[in-house]
Every structure is written in structure tokens, then in C-alpha cells.
Design a protein around this motif. Sequence first.
Motif, PDB file in Angstrom:
ATOM      1  N   GLU A  13       0.842  -1.199   0.000  1.00 23.59           N
ATOM      2  CA  GLU A  13       0.000   0.000   0.000  1.00 23.59           C
ATOM      3  C   GLU A  13       0.873   1.245   0.000  1.00 23.59           C
ATOM      4  OE1 GLU A  13      -3.836  -1.828   2.435  1.00 23.59           O
ATOM      5  OE2 GLU A  13      -2.299  -0.689   3.510  1.00 23.59           O
ATOM      6  N   PHE A  14       1.923   1.228   0.819  1.00 26.67           N
ATOM      7  CA  PHE A  14       2.837   2.371   0.854  1.00 26.67           C
ATOM      8  C   PHE A  14       3.513   2.556  -0.498  1.00 26.67           C
ATOM      9  CE2 PHE A  14       6.981   4.292   1.247  1.00 26.67           C
ATOM     10  CZ  PHE A  14       6.687   5.462   1.911  1.00 26.67           C
ATOM     11  N   ASP A  15       4.008   1.458  -1.074  1.00 23.57           N
ATOM     12  CA  ASP A  15       4.670   1.541  -2.383  1.00 23.57           C
ATOM     13  C   ASP A  15       3.727   2.096  -3.445  1.00 23.57           C
ATOM     14  OD1 ASP A  15       6.940   0.433  -1.204  1.00 23.57           O
ATOM     15  OD2 ASP A  15       6.614  -1.570  -2.066  1.00 23.57           O
ATOM     16  N   LEU A  16       2.498   1.625  -3.439  1.00 27.76           N
ATOM     17  CA  LEU A  16       1.502   2.086  -4.402  1.00 27.76           C
ATOM     18  C   LEU A  16       1.172   3.564  -4.188  1.00 27.76           C
ATOM     19  CD1 LEU A  16      -0.514   1.499  -6.677  1.00 27.76           C
ATOM     20  CD2 LEU A  16      -2.091   0.610  -4.934  1.00 27.76           C
ATOM     21  N   LEU A  17       0.958   3.948  -2.946  1.00 27.43           N
ATOM     22  CA  LEU A  17       0.668   5.353  -2.636  1.00 27.43           C
ATOM     23  C   LEU A  17       1.836   6.246  -3.037  1.00 27.43           C
ATOM     24  CD1 LEU A  17      -1.208   7.468  -1.393  1.00 27.43           C
ATOM     25  CD2 LEU A  17      -0.202   6.915   0.840  1.00 27.43           C
ATOM     26  N   HIS A  18       3.045   5.838  -2.712  1.00 27.32           N
ATOM     27  CA  HIS A  18       4.233   6.613  -3.066  1.00 27.32           C
ATOM     28  C   HIS A  18       4.364   6.746  -4.579  1.00 27.32           C
ATOM     29  CE1 HIS A  18       8.540   7.230  -3.936  1.00 27.32           C
ATOM     30  NE2 HIS A  18       8.455   8.060  -2.914  1.00 27.32           N
ATOM     31  N   TYR A  19       4.143   5.645  -5.290  1.00 30.60           N
ATOM     32  CA  TYR A  19       4.247   5.658  -6.749  1.00 30.60           C
ATOM     33  C   TYR A  19       3.269   6.669  -7.346  1.00 30.60           C
ATOM     34  CZ  TYR A  19       4.851   3.840 -11.480  1.00 30.60           C
ATOM     35  OH  TYR A  19       5.122   3.723 -12.823  1.00 30.60           O
ATOM     36  N   LEU A  20       2.018   6.605  -6.923  1.00 30.24           N
ATOM     37  CA  LEU A  20       1.003   7.518  -7.466  1.00 30.24           C
ATOM     38  C   LEU A  20       1.249   8.962  -7.018  1.00 30.24           C
ATOM     39  CD1 LEU A  20      -2.160   5.276  -7.026  1.00 30.24           C
ATOM     40  CD2 LEU A  20      -1.072   5.926  -9.193  1.00 30.24           C
ATOM     41  N   VAL A  28      -1.959   6.590 -14.426  1.00 29.32           N
ATOM     42  CA  VAL A  28      -1.067   5.437 -14.512  1.00 29.32           C
ATOM     43  C   VAL A  28      -1.931   4.205 -14.789  1.00 29.32           C
ATOM     44  CG1 VAL A  28       0.699   4.077 -13.347  1.00 29.32           C
ATOM     45  CG2 VAL A  28       0.493   6.526 -12.841  1.00 29.32           C
ATOM     46  N   SER A  29      -1.586   3.500 -15.840  1.00 27.59           N
ATOM     47  CA  SER A  29      -2.381   2.323 -16.217  1.00 27.59           C
ATOM     48  C   SER A  29      -2.243   1.222 -15.180  1.00 27.59           C
ATOM     49  CB  SER A  29      -1.942   1.793 -17.592  1.00 27.59           C
ATOM     50  OG  SER A  29      -0.677   1.156 -17.496  1.00 27.59           O
ATOM     51  N   ARG A  30      -3.238   0.372 -15.155  1.00 25.44           N
ATOM     52  CA  ARG A  30      -3.227  -0.782 -14.252  1.00 25.44           C
ATOM     53  C   ARG A  30      -2.004  -1.651 -14.546  1.00 25.44           C
ATOM     54  NH1 ARG A  30      -8.178  -1.235 -11.946  1.00 25.44           N
ATOM     55  NH2 ARG A  30      -8.081  -3.460 -11.566  1.00 25.44           N
ATOM     56  N   GLN A  31      -1.722  -1.855 -15.817  1.00 25.64           N
ATOM     57  CA  GLN A  31      -0.574  -2.683 -16.195  1.00 25.64           C
ATOM     58  C   GLN A  31       0.729  -2.052 -15.703  1.00 25.64           C
ATOM     59  OE1 GLN A  31      -0.748  -5.053 -19.386  1.00 25.64           O
ATOM     60  NE2 GLN A  31       1.406  -5.586 -19.344  1.00 25.64           N
ATOM     61  N   ARG A  32       0.886  -0.737 -15.873  1.00 26.87           N
ATOM     62  CA  ARG A  32       2.111  -0.056 -15.433  1.00 26.87           C
ATOM     63  C   ARG A  32       2.277  -0.190 -13.926  1.00 26.87           C
ATOM     64  NH1 ARG A  32       6.638   0.068 -16.692  1.00 26.87           N
ATOM     65  NH2 ARG A  32       5.759  -0.029 -18.741  1.00 26.87           N
ATOM     66  N   LEU A  33       1.187  -0.069 -13.175  1.00 29.13           N
ATOM     67  CA  LEU A  33       1.267  -0.225 -11.715  1.00 29.13           C
ATOM     68  C   LEU A  33       1.701  -1.634 -11.345  1.00 29.13           C
ATOM     69  CD1 LEU A  33      -1.898   1.759 -10.617  1.00 29.13           C
ATOM     70  CD2 LEU A  33       0.477   2.357 -10.128  1.00 29.13           C
ATOM     71  N   MET A  34       1.139  -2.632 -12.009  1.00 25.51           N
ATOM     72  CA  MET A  34       1.511  -4.007 -11.697  1.00 25.51           C
ATOM     73  C   MET A  34       2.973  -4.274 -12.050  1.00 25.51           C
ATOM     74  SD  MET A  34      -0.968  -5.390 -10.108  1.00 25.51           S
ATOM     75  CE  MET A  34      -0.297  -7.045 -10.014  1.00 25.51           C
ATOM     76  N   ILE A  35       3.452  -3.692 -13.130  1.00 24.58           N
ATOM     77  CA  ILE A  35       4.847  -3.875 -13.531  1.00 24.58           C
ATOM     78  C   ILE A  35       5.787  -3.178 -12.549  1.00 24.58           C
ATOM     79  CG2 ILE A  35       6.569  -3.248 -15.286  1.00 24.58           C
ATOM     80  CD1 ILE A  35       4.237  -3.622 -17.366  1.00 24.58           C
ATOM     81  N   ASP A  36       5.516  -1.904 -12.275  1.00 25.57           N
ATOM     82  CA  ASP A  36       6.443  -1.100 -11.480  1.00 25.57           C
ATOM     83  C   ASP A  36       6.336  -1.328  -9.974  1.00 25.57           C
ATOM     84  OD1 ASP A  36       7.369  -0.077 -13.841  1.00 25.57           O
ATOM     85  OD2 ASP A  36       6.390   1.867 -13.636  1.00 25.57           O
ATOM     86  N   VAL A  37       5.156  -1.613  -9.472  1.00 31.22           N
ATOM     87  CA  VAL A  37       4.984  -1.777  -8.026  1.00 31.22           C
ATOM     88  C   VAL A  37       5.072  -3.250  -7.615  1.00 31.22           C
ATOM     89  CG1 VAL A  37       3.456  -1.365  -6.055  1.00 31.22           C
ATOM     90  CG2 VAL A  37       3.643   0.360  -7.858  1.00 31.22           C
ATOM     91  N   HIS A  57      -5.922  -3.554  -3.043  1.00 34.73           N
ATOM     92  CA  HIS A  57      -4.995  -2.626  -2.388  1.00 34.73           C
ATOM     93  C   HIS A  57      -5.504  -1.181  -2.448  1.00 34.73           C
ATOM     94  CE1 HIS A  57      -2.244  -6.012  -2.304  1.00 34.73           C
ATOM     95  NE2 HIS A  57      -1.528  -5.321  -1.437  1.00 34.73           N
ATOM     96  N   VAL A  58      -6.030  -0.793  -3.582  1.00 34.17           N
ATOM     97  CA  VAL A  58      -6.571   0.568  -3.711  1.00 34.17           C
ATOM     98  C   VAL A  58      -7.766   0.743  -2.781  1.00 34.17           C
ATOM     99  CG1 VAL A  58      -7.731   2.194  -5.262  1.00 34.17           C
ATOM    100  CG2 VAL A  58      -5.687   0.979  -6.033  1.00 34.17           C
ATOM    101  N   SER A  59      -8.645  -0.230  -2.740  1.00 32.01           N
ATOM    102  CA  SER A  59      -9.815  -0.165  -1.864  1.00 32.01           C
ATOM    103  C   SER A  59      -9.391  -0.056  -0.395  1.00 32.01           C
ATOM    104  CB  SER A  59     -10.691  -1.398  -2.074  1.00 32.01           C
ATOM    105  OG  SER A  59     -11.783  -1.383  -1.206  1.00 32.01           O
ATOM    106  N   SER A  60      -8.402  -0.826  -0.010  1.00 31.80           N
ATOM    107  CA  SER A  60      -7.901  -0.773   1.359  1.00 31.80           C
ATOM    108  C   SER A  60      -7.327   0.603   1.680  1.00 31.80           C
ATOM    109  CB  SER A  60      -6.836  -1.851   1.561  1.00 31.80           C
ATOM    110  OG  SER A  60      -6.295  -1.782   2.852  1.00 31.80           O
ATOM    111  N   MET A  61      -6.594   1.170   0.726  1.00 33.22           N
ATOM    112  CA  MET A  61      -6.038   2.517   0.946  1.00 33.22           C
ATOM    113  C   MET A  61      -7.145   3.551   1.057  1.00 33.22           C
ATOM    114  SD  MET A  61      -2.427   2.777  -1.119  1.00 33.22           S
ATOM    115  CE  MET A  61      -3.240   3.275  -2.584  1.00 33.22           C
ATOM    116  N   TRP A  62      -8.182   3.430   0.220  1.00 26.17           N
ATOM    117  CA  TRP A  62      -9.305   4.365   0.316  1.00 26.17           C
ATOM    118  C   TRP A  62      -9.894   4.335   1.721  1.00 26.17           C
ATOM    119  CZ3 TRP A  62     -11.906   2.649  -4.851  1.00 26.17           C
ATOM    120  CH2 TRP A  62     -11.390   3.402  -5.917  1.00 26.17           C
ATOM    121  N   SER A  63     -10.065   3.145   2.258  1.00 19.97           N
ATOM    122  CA  SER A  63     -10.616   3.022   3.620  1.00 19.97           C
ATOM    123  C   SER A  63      -9.696   3.668   4.645  1.00 19.97           C
ATOM    124  CB  SER A  63     -10.811   1.548   3.988  1.00 19.97           C
ATOM    125  OG  SER A  63     -11.795   0.969   3.182  1.00 19.97           O
ATOM    126  N   LYS A  64      -8.418   3.394   4.548  1.00 12.80           N
ATOM    127  CA  LYS A  64      -7.459   3.931   5.516  1.00 12.80           C
ATOM    128  C   LYS A  64      -7.291   5.437   5.390  1.00 12.80           C
ATOM    129  CE  LYS A  64      -4.971  -0.386   5.993  1.00 12.80           C
ATOM    130  NZ  LYS A  64      -3.695  -1.103   5.814  1.00 12.80           N
TER     131      LYS A  64
END
Length: 84
Positions: A13-20, A28-37, A57-64
Motif C-alpha cells: 500500500e505504501f509503495d503504491l501510494l508513493h508511486y502515485l 497510470v495504467s493498471r498494467q504499469r502499476l503491476m509492472i512497477d509496483v 490494495h486501492v480499496s484498502s487505501m481508500w478506507s485507511k
Amino acid sequence: MLDGRPIPLTRKEFDLLHYLASRPGVVVSRQRLMIDVWGHPADVGLSAQASRTLDTHVSSMWSKLRESGWILTVRGVGFRFRQD
């Protein structure tokens, strides 16, 4: 931190949040996120399982983040971090 309180994010979640967040306003495309994160192979299409992993993961971050609107869905493409 959100409103002075720490947000308990998992490593992914941290990696994804930091990336975005490091690309505000950029879709950022779904594919790019899966490749890079996640390190998903670039030459392999996204499986339904990989897509669900990202959604979970995105849903969990939205909640948090209390659905703060920082991470926005771009339908049919991917996600972007809100640019103010």
C-alpha cells in the motif's frame, strides 16, 4: 500521517501510494502499476487475479485514507493521484 495520526499501511500500500503520489495528475495504467509496483512481467497481460490484487490494495487505501479523494479511478485505464 493524516490529521496528525499515523496511517497503518502495508508495504505494498505504501509503495503504491508513493508511486502515485510522486506523479500527481498523471494517469497510470493498471498494467504499469503491476509492472512497477508488483514486478509483474511486462510481456504478460494482466490476469483477473492481478487486477483484483490492485483493486483490493486501492480499496484498502481508500478506507485507511477515509476516502479522501486523493486516489482517483480513471475508468478503463487505471488510477491517478489528485493534483491540487
